[in-house]
Design a protein around this motif. Structure first.
Motif, PDB file in Angstrom:
ATOM      1  N   GLU A   1       3.778 -20.571   6.495  1.00 33.57           N
ATOM      2  CA  GLU A   1       4.612 -19.844   7.469  1.00 33.57           C
ATOM      3  C   GLU A   1       5.403 -18.742   6.772  1.00 33.57           C
ATOM      4  N   ARG A   2       5.874 -17.803   7.562  1.00 23.87           N
ATOM      5  CA  ARG A   2       6.698 -16.714   7.015  1.00 23.87           C
ATOM      6  C   ARG A   2       8.179 -17.038   7.161  1.00 23.87           C
ATOM      7  N   LEU A   3       8.930 -16.614   6.204  1.00 30.27           N
ATOM      8  CA  LEU A   3      10.382 -16.802   6.295  1.00 30.27           C
ATOM      9  C   LEU A   3      10.963 -15.609   7.039  1.00 30.27           C
ATOM     10  N   MET A   4      11.624 -15.904   8.134  1.00 29.39           N
ATOM     11  CA  MET A   4      12.145 -14.843   8.989  1.00 29.39           C
ATOM     12  C   MET A   4      13.337 -14.151   8.334  1.00 29.39           C
ATOM     13  N   GLY A   5      13.323 -12.816   8.397  1.00 28.84           N
ATOM     14  CA  GLY A   5      14.430 -12.067   7.801  1.00 28.84           C
ATOM     15  C   GLY A   5      14.128 -11.607   6.378  1.00 28.84           C
ATOM     16  N   PHE A   6      12.855 -11.777   5.967  1.00 27.41           N
ATOM     17  CA  PHE A   6      12.468 -11.364   4.624  1.00 27.41           C
ATOM     18  C   PHE A   6      11.165 -10.579   4.677  1.00 27.41           C
ATOM     19  N   GLY A   7      11.061  -9.571   3.787  1.00 22.93           N
ATOM     20  CA  GLY A   7       9.866  -8.735   3.741  1.00 22.93           C
ATOM     21  C   GLY A   7       9.998  -7.555   4.686  1.00 22.93           C
ATOM     22  N   HIS A   8       9.292  -6.481   4.377  1.00 22.06           N
ATOM     23  CA  HIS A   8       9.316  -5.296   5.232  1.00 22.06           C
ATOM     24  C   HIS A   8       8.067  -4.471   4.979  1.00 22.06           C
ATOM     25  N   ARG A   9       7.521  -3.891   6.046  1.00 22.02           N
ATOM     26  CA  ARG A   9       6.321  -3.077   5.915  1.00 22.02           C
ATOM     27  C   ARG A   9       6.561  -1.842   5.044  1.00 22.02           C
ATOM     28  N   VAL A  10       7.716  -1.234   5.181  1.00 24.29           N
ATOM     29  CA  VAL A  10       7.974   0.018   4.462  1.00 24.29           C
ATOM     30  C   VAL A  10       8.739  -0.227   3.157  1.00 24.29           C
TER      31      VAL A  10
ATOM     32  N   TYR B   1       6.318 -18.180  -4.589  1.00 23.53           N
ATOM     33  CA  TYR B   1       5.101 -18.372  -3.780  1.00 23.53           C
ATOM     34  C   TYR B   1       4.288 -17.099  -3.593  1.00 23.53           C
ATOM     35  N   LYS B   2       4.955 -15.949  -3.615  1.00 15.02           N
ATOM     36  CA  LYS B   2       4.254 -14.676  -3.402  1.00 15.02           C
ATOM     37  C   LYS B   2       4.562 -13.735  -4.556  1.00 15.02           C
ATOM     38  N   PRO B   3       4.170 -14.120  -5.785  1.00 18.63           N
ATOM     39  CA  PRO B   3       4.543 -13.292  -6.935  1.00 18.63           C
ATOM     40  C   PRO B   3       3.978 -11.876  -6.802  1.00 18.63           C
ATOM     41  N   GLY B   4       4.774 -10.920  -7.229  1.00 13.28           N
ATOM     42  CA  GLY B   4       4.317  -9.529  -7.205  1.00 13.28           C
ATOM     43  C   GLY B   4       4.532  -8.841  -5.877  1.00 13.28           C
ATOM     44  N   ARG B   5       4.886  -9.604  -4.844  1.00 11.88           N
ATOM     45  CA  ARG B   5       5.072  -8.996  -3.512  1.00 11.88           C
ATOM     46  C   ARG B   5       6.469  -8.419  -3.347  1.00 11.88           C
ATOM     47  N   ASN B   6       7.385  -8.870  -4.180  1.00 13.43           N
ATOM     48  CA  ASN B   6       8.768  -8.417  -4.120  1.00 13.43           C
ATOM     49  C   ASN B   6       9.346  -8.506  -2.688  1.00 13.43           C
TER      50      ASN B   6
ATOM     51  N   THR C   1      15.348  -9.562   1.281  1.00  8.06           N
ATOM     52  CA  THR C   1      16.036  -9.717   2.573  1.00  8.06           C
ATOM     53  C   THR C   1      15.886  -8.426   3.377  1.00  8.06           C
ATOM     54  N   ASN C   2      15.581  -8.538   4.664  1.00 15.15           N
ATOM     55  CA  ASN C   2      15.483  -7.331   5.488  1.00 15.15           C
ATOM     56  C   ASN C   2      16.655  -7.216   6.458  1.00 15.15           C
ATOM     57  N   VAL C   3      16.646  -6.137   7.217  1.00 17.28           N
ATOM     58  CA  VAL C   3      17.785  -5.802   8.086  1.00 17.28           C
ATOM     59  C   VAL C   3      18.050  -6.873   9.151  1.00 17.28           C
ATOM     60  N   GLU C   4      16.985  -7.577   9.558  1.00 17.23           N
ATOM     61  CA  GLU C   4      17.137  -8.573  10.626  1.00 17.23           C
ATOM     62  C   GLU C   4      18.088  -9.700  10.222  1.00 17.23           C
ATOM     63  N   PHE C   5      18.009 -10.063   8.963  1.00 17.95           N
ATOM     64  CA  PHE C   5      18.788 -11.206   8.489  1.00 17.95           C
ATOM     65  C   PHE C   5      20.286 -10.950   8.672  1.00 17.95           C
TER      66      PHE C   5
END
Ligand code: ACO
Length: 381
Positions: A253-262, A307-312, A315-319
């Motif tokens: 599953e994805r952790l909500m509030g983390f990661g961003h397309r841009v 768990y996702k090394p290299g993906r960096n 925290t995103n704006v939603e959090f």
């Protein structure tokens, strides 16, 4: 780019020039009309940000006073808008639908394609009326009477006042101003593009903004409010954070509030809102929730690196949006509409910019259907 290269979702396609905001995902940089978001958001009132976007300059004191007054006297809603909202509340429409419908009624006096003067008048009305629409509708939806807007208050203060009926304290106002400034514009996102497409046909500002609200409603853009906060609530206590988040990641599953397309580094808006949230919760509110959320954030970032090394994944704006708006007493159903209360500033500014280019936005599609289907009269099918 070759003439007929397909770019699904228009990803990477540059369709316009803009002076409104610069988003650099590699450097984690957001510049709003020339000013880094870190310098603007925590200092400006929302009126100053709107003025900056519309006029490409910060207002002088007298320009600001005039602009505040111009907005303040447009906050009252037409009777037709109020009637529509009241009816929508009896049908329990979702808030974004009520906002979209009501936005359309703000154009009852307009007749179609708008001249520049009319466009400015409509833009002022839209920006001024959005908070009144959201607050009035929310109150009707919950069986309360709307609270009339106050013309002596700023946009952010008046919005909080109309929602709760209580004049907010200075820390609450500062937090709301910071939020509204932070999300006012963000490059060529889907709702901004939708507004520009509509206005590029020489349609009117009201139509463009009603369309933009529709685009923002979708869950892939602004319409999935509060999942990050739900995750914090699910975790309940700091000691459970690591095992809960690990379980989620193990299940894919994805952790909500983390990661961003841009943004491939920390979203600068998360940085700005993080500071605002800390100030807000220090001044009052649910400090235990704040501490828990900070613990969840640190744990999540560490686990995502594992768990996702290299993906960096950061925290995103939603959090922080969720924490900030929750701290201001707003329920999750008001997160997307409050986003619209801010983003209408960027949408209208983009409409002005698009009107200046005068160029119809009209891309192409690659036809993949059959070309030799035979016409068969209905009685023979
Ligand atoms: N939790 C766990 N894993 C993640 C997350 C996350 N939040 N985000 C990305 N990943 C993983 C993906 O599973 C993928 O891993 P894999 O290569 O092993 O399959 C890898 O990172 C890359 O993922 P993509 O989907 O290619 O990244 P994309 O740039 O499309 O994702 C998105 C951006 C949709 C925001 C994603 O990070 C996500 O789903 N985050 C959670 C939801 C969320 O917070 N949404 C609000 C975004 S803020 C905003 O849009 C204004």
């Amino acid at each position: 780019m070759a003439e007929n290269t397909l770019k699904p979702g228009l990803e990477g396609v540059i369709a316009a020039e803009t002076r409104l905001s610069s988003v650099d995902g590699q450097r984690g940089e957001l510049i709003i009309a020339g000013i880094p978001v870190e310098a603007l958001a925590g200092n400006a009132t929302f009126e100053e940000t709107i003025y900056l976007l519309w006029h490409d300059a910060l207002p002088t004191a007298s320009q600001l006073a005039q602009f505040r007054a111009d907005l303040a006297r447009r906050r009252e809603l037409p009777q037709a808008t109020l009637d529509l909202l009241k009816e929508a509340a009896t049908q329990k429409s979702v808030v974004m639908d009520a906002l979209r419908m009501a936005a359309g009624t703000l154009g009852l006096s307009t007749t179609g394609s708008a001249s520049t003067g009319e466009a400015e008048e409509e833009a002022l009305t839209l920006v001024a009326a959005f908070p009144t629409i959201v607050a009035a509708y929310w109150r009707w939806l919950h069986g309360d009477e709307p609270i009339a807007p106050r013309s002596d208050l700023g946009q952010a203060t008046n919005y909080l006042y109309m929602l709760s009926g209580e004049p907010p304290g200075p820390e609450q106002v500062r937090a709301m101003e910071t939020y509204l400034n932070t999300v006012a514009d963000h490059g060529f996102n889907a709702s901004t593009f939708a507004a520009r497409v509509i206005i590029s046909t020489q349609s009117d500002m009201i139509s463009a903004i009603a369309g933009a609200v529709g685009a923002l409603k979708g869950p892939l853009h602004g319409g999935a409010p509060g999942p990050a906060l739900d995750m914090v609530f699910e975790i309940k206590e700091a000691a459970r954070a690591e095992s809960h988040l690990r379980d989620k990641l193990e299940r894919g599953e994805r952790l909500m509030g983390f990661g961003h397309r841009v943004y491939k580094v920390r979203d600068p808006r998360a940085e700005v809102l993080g500071v605002a949230v800390e100030r807000l919760y220090q001044s009052g509110g649910d400090k235990a929730l704040y501490e828990l959320a900070r613990h969840v954030e640190v744990t999540a970032v560490a686990l995502l690196a594992e768990y996702k090394p290299g993906r960096n994944l950061q925290t995103n704006v939603e959090f922080y949006t969720a924490l900030l708006l929750h701290g201001l007493g707003l329920p999750t159903e008001l997160f997307s509409p409050t986003f619209a209360v801010s983003r209408v500033a960027g949408w209208t500014a983009h409409c002005f910019e698009q009107q200046q280019t005068g160029r119809l936005i009209r891309p192409k599609a690659s036809y993949i259907g059959v070309k030799d289907r035979r016409w068969v009269p209905v009685e023979e099918r």
